[in-house]
Design an enzyme around this catalytic site. Structure first.
Site, PDB file in Angstrom:
ATOM      1  N   TYR A  47       1.187  -1.036   0.341  1.00 52.38           N
ATOM      2  CA  TYR A  47      -0.098  -0.183   0.273  1.00 52.38           C
ATOM      3  C   TYR A  47       0.578   1.028  -0.028  1.00 52.38           C
ATOM      4  CZ  TYR A  47      -3.589   3.379   1.734  1.00 52.38           C
ATOM      5  OH  TYR A  47      -4.765   4.359   1.732  1.00 52.38           O
ATOM      6  N   LYS A  92      -1.653  -1.384  -4.147  1.00 51.25           N
ATOM      7  CA  LYS A  92      -2.630  -0.127  -3.531  1.00 51.25           C
ATOM      8  C   LYS A  92      -2.667   0.636  -3.957  1.00 51.25           C
ATOM      9  CE  LYS A  92      -6.394   1.509  -0.374  1.00 51.25           C
ATOM     10  NZ  LYS A  92      -6.932   1.990   0.597  1.00 51.25           N
TER      11      LYS A  92
END
EC number: 4.3.3.7
Length: 291
Positions: A134, A162
């Site tokens: 992420y 992400k």
């Protein structure tokens, strides 16, 4: 590995004493699965991860997984700015039976690119579960560069990213150098369609709490080749994508969940609930989008 096309980073419901309402968390998880979501990220930033304890996170992982079973993937947010702490939580989450893990770029301590590589490499080595990286420089003050993601993609169970940098040139470089099967998810609802156009897999959403079906229509239209319908959905939903950040997330989306029959409750300090002008704005916004 793809976890699906639409994942929602689930809020953490709380009661009036700001204790976690695990029963409502289970209800919310089922609601998300029924409304367009392929998976649920539990105890991410939208779940107030900075202010909930490891013990509370583990109970949430258990409750959500029991609620949805095999109907959706459950991804445990185990990232922190300590490698040792992230590893410990990853191992306990794996023992509970979640389907995957998500770990954020370490915040505040500003590691180098080599530090990022070693951090995620050690987390991935702790369990066989697929791991989603992420990257969110706006919160972490460090941008994980495409070359670092490429190095990490060579670790078999690091399978997804992400990407919340908001930089389309960076996404283009990621797509250019990464293996075709490495999944990239938008971390910003408003960039879902632009990132799909550059080859991303889907979205880890906040708006999916209240417009999951609509987002499913947008994404399915895109993949079916109906780009005009996808664009129409994007334009319709854009005011909501932006409006749910009228104050610090997840305050607005927790408030709007009342329209879905979910009592998400308040937020723990240092976050505070929406003020009356923000509530009025959100009420009007939701009714204009859903009306």
């Amino acid at each position: 590995m793809s976890f699906g096309r639409i994942l929602t980073a689930m809020v953490t419901p709380m009661n009036e004493a700001l204790e976690i309402d695990y029963k409502e968390a289970g209800r919310l998880a089922l609601h998300l699965v029924k409304h367009g979501n392929d998976g649920i990220v539990v105890a991410g930033t939208t779940g107030e991860s900075p202010t909930i304890s490891s013990e509370e996170k583990l109970e949430l992982f258990k409750v959500v997984k029991e609620a949805v079973g095999s109907r959706a993937v459950v991804i445990a947010g185990i990232g922190s700015n300590t490698t040792e702490g992230s590893i410990a939580l990853a191992k306990e989450a794996a023992a509970i039976g979640v389907d995957g893990l998500m770990a954020v770029v370490p915040y505040y301590n500003k590691p180098s690119q080599e530090g990022l590589y070693q951090h995620f490499r050690n987390i991935a080595a702790a369990t066989p579960l697929p791991l989603m990286l992420y990257n969110i420089p706006g919160r972490c003050s460090v941008n994980m560069l495409p070359e670092t993601v490429l190095r990490l993609s060579k670790i078999p169970n690091i399978t997804a990213l992400k990407e919340s940098s908001g930089m389309m040139d960076q996404l283009s470089e990621l797509k250019r150098i990464l293996p075709e099967n490495f999944a990239i998810y938008s971390g910003d609802d408003s960039l879902t369609l632009p990132m799909l156009a550059l080859g991303s897999t889907g979205i880890v959403s906040v708006a999916g709490h209240v417009v999951g079906d609509e987002m499913r229509n947008m994404i399915d239209s895109w993949f079916a080749g109906d780009t005009q319908t996808a664009l129409q959905w994007h334009l319709k939903l854009t005011p909501l994508f932006k409006g749910i950040f009228v104050t610090a997330s997840p305050v607005p989306i927790k408030y709007l969940l009342k329209y879905q029959g979910i009592n998400a409750g308040g937020v723990r300090l240092p976050l505070v609930d929406a003020v009356e002008t923000e509530k009025a704005f959100l009420d009007d916004l939701y009714l204009r989008i859903k009306g």
